[in-house]
Write a protein that holds these residues in place. Structure first.
Motif, PDB file in Angstrom:
ATOM      1  N   ALA A   1      22.873  16.091 -11.280  1.00 48.58           N
ATOM      2  CA  ALA A   1      24.328  16.272 -11.265  1.00 48.58           C
ATOM      3  C   ALA A   1      25.014  15.082 -10.586  1.00 48.58           C
ATOM      4  O   ALA A   1      26.069  14.623 -11.044  1.00 48.58           O
ATOM      5  CB  ALA A   1      24.680  17.574 -10.539  1.00 48.58           C
ATOM      6  N   GLU A   2      24.405  14.573  -9.504  1.00 49.49           N
ATOM      7  CA  GLU A   2      25.013  13.445  -8.790  1.00 49.49           C
ATOM      8  C   GLU A   2      24.966  12.180  -9.647  1.00 49.49           C
ATOM      9  O   GLU A   2      25.931  11.403  -9.664  1.00 49.49           O
ATOM     10  CB  GLU A   2      24.257  13.202  -7.474  1.00 49.49           C
ATOM     11  N   LEU A   3      23.841  11.980 -10.337  1.00 50.77           N
ATOM     12  CA  LEU A   3      23.733  10.799 -11.208  1.00 50.77           C
ATOM     13  C   LEU A   3      24.725  10.897 -12.356  1.00 50.77           C
ATOM     14  O   LEU A   3      25.282   9.885 -12.793  1.00 50.77           O
ATOM     15  CB  LEU A   3      22.294  10.670 -11.730  1.00 50.77           C
TER      16      LEU A   3
ATOM     17  N   ALA B   1      19.197  15.673   1.672  1.00 50.18           N
ATOM     18  CA  ALA B   1      19.020  17.127   1.549  1.00 50.18           C
ATOM     19  C   ALA B   1      18.606  17.505   0.127  1.00 50.18           C
ATOM     20  O   ALA B   1      17.663  18.287  -0.068  1.00 50.18           O
ATOM     21  CB  ALA B   1      20.316  17.841   1.936  1.00 50.18           C
ATOM     22  N   HIS B   2      19.307  16.952  -0.860  1.00 47.00           N
ATOM     23  CA  HIS B   2      18.933  17.262  -2.246  1.00 47.00           C
ATOM     24  C   HIS B   2      17.499  16.797  -2.538  1.00 47.00           C
ATOM     25  O   HIS B   2      16.702  17.518  -3.152  1.00 47.00           O
ATOM     26  CB  HIS B   2      19.892  16.565  -3.225  1.00 47.00           C
ATOM     27  N   THR B   3      17.194  15.589  -2.088  1.00 45.97           N
ATOM     28  CA  THR B   3      15.875  15.002  -2.379  1.00 45.97           C
ATOM     29  C   THR B   3      14.750  15.785  -1.722  1.00 45.97           C
ATOM     30  O   THR B   3      13.663  15.926  -2.290  1.00 45.97           O
ATOM     31  CB  THR B   3      15.857  13.534  -1.899  1.00 45.97           C
TER      32      THR B   3
ATOM     33  N   SER C   1      30.449  17.094 -13.920  1.00 49.65           N
ATOM     34  CA  SER C   1      29.160  16.960 -13.227  1.00 49.65           C
ATOM     35  C   SER C   1      28.943  18.058 -12.191  1.00 49.65           C
ATOM     36  O   SER C   1      27.806  18.415 -11.897  1.00 49.65           O
ATOM     37  CB  SER C   1      29.090  15.596 -12.536  1.00 49.65           C
ATOM     38  N   HIS C   2      30.022  18.588 -11.621  1.00 49.60           N
ATOM     39  CA  HIS C   2      29.900  19.584 -10.562  1.00 49.60           C
ATOM     40  C   HIS C   2      30.632  20.871 -10.912  1.00 49.60           C
ATOM     41  O   HIS C   2      31.339  21.444 -10.073  1.00 49.60           O
ATOM     42  CB  HIS C   2      30.388  19.024  -9.228  1.00 49.60           C
ATOM     43  N   SER C   3      30.464  21.316 -12.156  1.00 52.87           N
ATOM     44  CA  SER C   3      30.968  22.653 -12.510  1.00 52.87           C
ATOM     45  C   SER C   3      29.767  23.591 -12.564  1.00 52.87           C
ATOM     46  O   SER C   3      28.627  23.147 -12.748  1.00 52.87           O
ATOM     47  CB  SER C   3      31.673  22.629 -13.867  1.00 52.87           C
TER      48      SER C   3
ATOM     49  N   LEU D   1      23.677  23.858  -3.284  1.00 56.59           N
ATOM     50  CA  LEU D   1      23.852  23.140  -2.015  1.00 56.59           C
ATOM     51  C   LEU D   1      25.257  22.556  -1.906  1.00 56.59           C
ATOM     52  O   LEU D   1      25.863  22.570  -0.828  1.00 56.59           O
ATOM     53  CB  LEU D   1      22.803  22.024  -1.881  1.00 56.59           C
ATOM     54  N   ASP D   2      25.788  22.068  -3.032  1.00 54.32           N
ATOM     55  CA  ASP D   2      27.129  21.471  -2.973  1.00 54.32           C
ATOM     56  C   ASP D   2      28.223  22.519  -2.792  1.00 54.32           C
ATOM     57  O   ASP D   2      29.246  22.233  -2.158  1.00 54.32           O
ATOM     58  CB  ASP D   2      27.383  20.634  -4.241  1.00 54.32           C
ATOM     59  N   VAL D   3      28.025  23.712  -3.305  1.00 52.90           N
ATOM     60  CA  VAL D   3      29.017  24.780  -3.078  1.00 52.90           C
ATOM     61  C   VAL D   3      29.106  25.068  -1.576  1.00 52.90           C
ATOM     62  O   VAL D   3      30.181  25.313  -1.036  1.00 52.90           O
ATOM     63  CB  VAL D   3      28.651  26.057  -3.869  1.00 52.90           C
TER      64      VAL D   3
ATOM     65  N   SER E   1      19.700  23.771  -8.125  1.00 51.47           N
ATOM     66  CA  SER E   1      19.819  23.722  -6.659  1.00 51.47           C
ATOM     67  C   SER E   1      20.933  22.784  -6.216  1.00 51.47           C
ATOM     68  O   SER E   1      21.559  22.995  -5.175  1.00 51.47           O
ATOM     69  CB  SER E   1      18.490  23.276  -6.033  1.00 51.47           C
ATOM     70  N   HIS E   2      21.190  21.753  -7.022  1.00 51.15           N
ATOM     71  CA  HIS E   2      22.216  20.780  -6.634  1.00 51.15           C
ATOM     72  C   HIS E   2      23.573  21.464  -6.430  1.00 51.15           C
ATOM     73  O   HIS E   2      24.262  21.253  -5.434  1.00 51.15           O
ATOM     74  CB  HIS E   2      22.326  19.663  -7.669  1.00 51.15           C
ATOM     75  N   LEU E   3      23.929  22.296  -7.419  1.00 48.90           N
ATOM     76  CA  LEU E   3      25.232  22.972  -7.340  1.00 48.90           C
ATOM     77  C   LEU E   3      25.271  23.969  -6.189  1.00 48.90           C
ATOM     78  O   LEU E   3      26.286  24.092  -5.498  1.00 48.90           O
ATOM     79  CB  LEU E   3      25.517  23.675  -8.674  1.00 48.90           C
TER      80      LEU E   3
ATOM     81  N   GLN F   1      28.558  22.883   0.847  1.00 51.64           N
ATOM     82  CA  GLN F   1      29.050  21.727   1.616  1.00 51.64           C
ATOM     83  C   GLN F   1      30.424  21.212   1.187  1.00 51.64           C
ATOM     84  O   GLN F   1      31.191  20.728   2.026  1.00 51.64           O
ATOM     85  CB  GLN F   1      28.007  20.598   1.514  1.00 51.64           C
ATOM     86  N   HIS F   2      30.757  21.290  -0.077  1.00 51.36           N
ATOM     87  CA  HIS F   2      32.020  20.709  -0.572  1.00 51.36           C
ATOM     88  C   HIS F   2      33.247  21.493  -0.116  1.00 51.36           C
ATOM     89  O   HIS F   2      33.176  22.700   0.135  1.00 51.36           O
ATOM     90  CB  HIS F   2      32.024  20.715  -2.104  1.00 51.36           C
ATOM     91  N   GLU F   3      34.394  20.793  -0.055  1.00 50.63           N
ATOM     92  CA  GLU F   3      35.649  21.535  -0.009  1.00 50.63           C
ATOM     93  C   GLU F   3      35.834  22.156  -1.399  1.00 50.63           C
ATOM     94  O   GLU F   3      35.157  21.753  -2.344  1.00 50.63           O
ATOM     95  CB  GLU F   3      36.818  20.620   0.386  1.00 50.63           C
TER      96      GLU F   3
HETATM   97 ZN    ZN Z   1      26.726  16.621  -5.697  1.00 51.52          ZN
END
Ligand code: ZN
Length: 228
Positions: free
Chosen positions: A32-34, A5-7, A63-65, A103-105, A99-101, A107-109
């Protein structure tokens, strides 16, 4: 979200900037993932184990703030715009980084901090708790990006394949990763492999269909055709 999805968002950028590197766009979307992979190897970010022995990707404050996701995007944009003098791609690279953050907001808990040093509030709409919905949303995002890019059928099949490959991880949930807590190198290595796989597959099949580039090549006038 998962690597596919990110890619796939990099395809949207590539459609607008067909002569720019797809790899650069994919790296911005996954920066962010790397960073998480690197910080996990270093032991700075790590999963936590709850009372039921279930692993959660909980301690990801750097990495994910929101500060890293949005602040990093701003720094990347400014560096490309004012230091590298590449205003054409500065905005798109910054947007991909941010965009990474976003999309992760979705999907993440709730484990995404606003500021690394403040435990609350933590953001996350927890789409990952509903695996079929997670699969549907991430696949739909990939297909939308594919349609926007105007990719060919091989790229479409590749994106669907990458999402199908995520199903075991989606249904195992974070609890399925619990055995990986025995060694802090296993989980980031698994995620790194999924990132590299997504880049390799999307990079390979995006190359076979670049309608935007083809559209930019003007038809050669008859008078310039070689003799004979
Ligand atoms: Zn992520």
């Amino acid at each position: 979200m998962y690597a596919a999805a990110h890619t796939s968002l990099a395809l949207v950028a590539k459609r607008h900037h067909p002569t720019r590197s797809l790899l650069g766009f994919m790296a911005a979307a996954q920066a962010a993932e790397l960073t998480w992979v690197a910080l996990s190897y270093a032991g700075i970010e790590h999963p936590t184990i709850d009372a039921h022995g279930t692993l959660h990707l909980e301690h990801i404050p750097y990495s994910h703030s929101l500060l890293f996701g949005l602040g990093g995007a701003l720094v990347l944009w400014a560096a490309l715009r004012y230091l590298a003098h590449r205003p054409q791609v500065a905005a798109v690279m910054g947007s991909l980084f941010a965009s990474h953050l976003v999309l992760d907001v979705i999907q993440h808990e709730p484990n995404i901090r606003v500021l690394p040093w403040l435990a609350h509030p933590a953001l996350g709409l927890n789409l990952q708790a509903h695996p079929w919905w997670d699969f549907a949303v991430e696949t739909a995002l990939c297909l939308a990006c594919w349609a926007y890019y105007r990719g060919d059928r091989k790229l479409l099949a590749a994106l669907i394949g990458l999402n199908l490959a995520n199903l075991p991880l989606m249904f195992a949930g974070e609890g399925g990763a619990t055995p990986m807590a025995q060694n802090r190198f296993i989980l980031p290595t698994v995620i790194l492999v999924t990132i590299v796989m997504a880049w390799a597959v999307v990079g390979r099949f995006a190359r076979t269909s670049r309608p935007s580039e083809q559209a930019m090549v003007p038809a050669r006038p008859r008078s310039e055709a070689p003799a004979g």
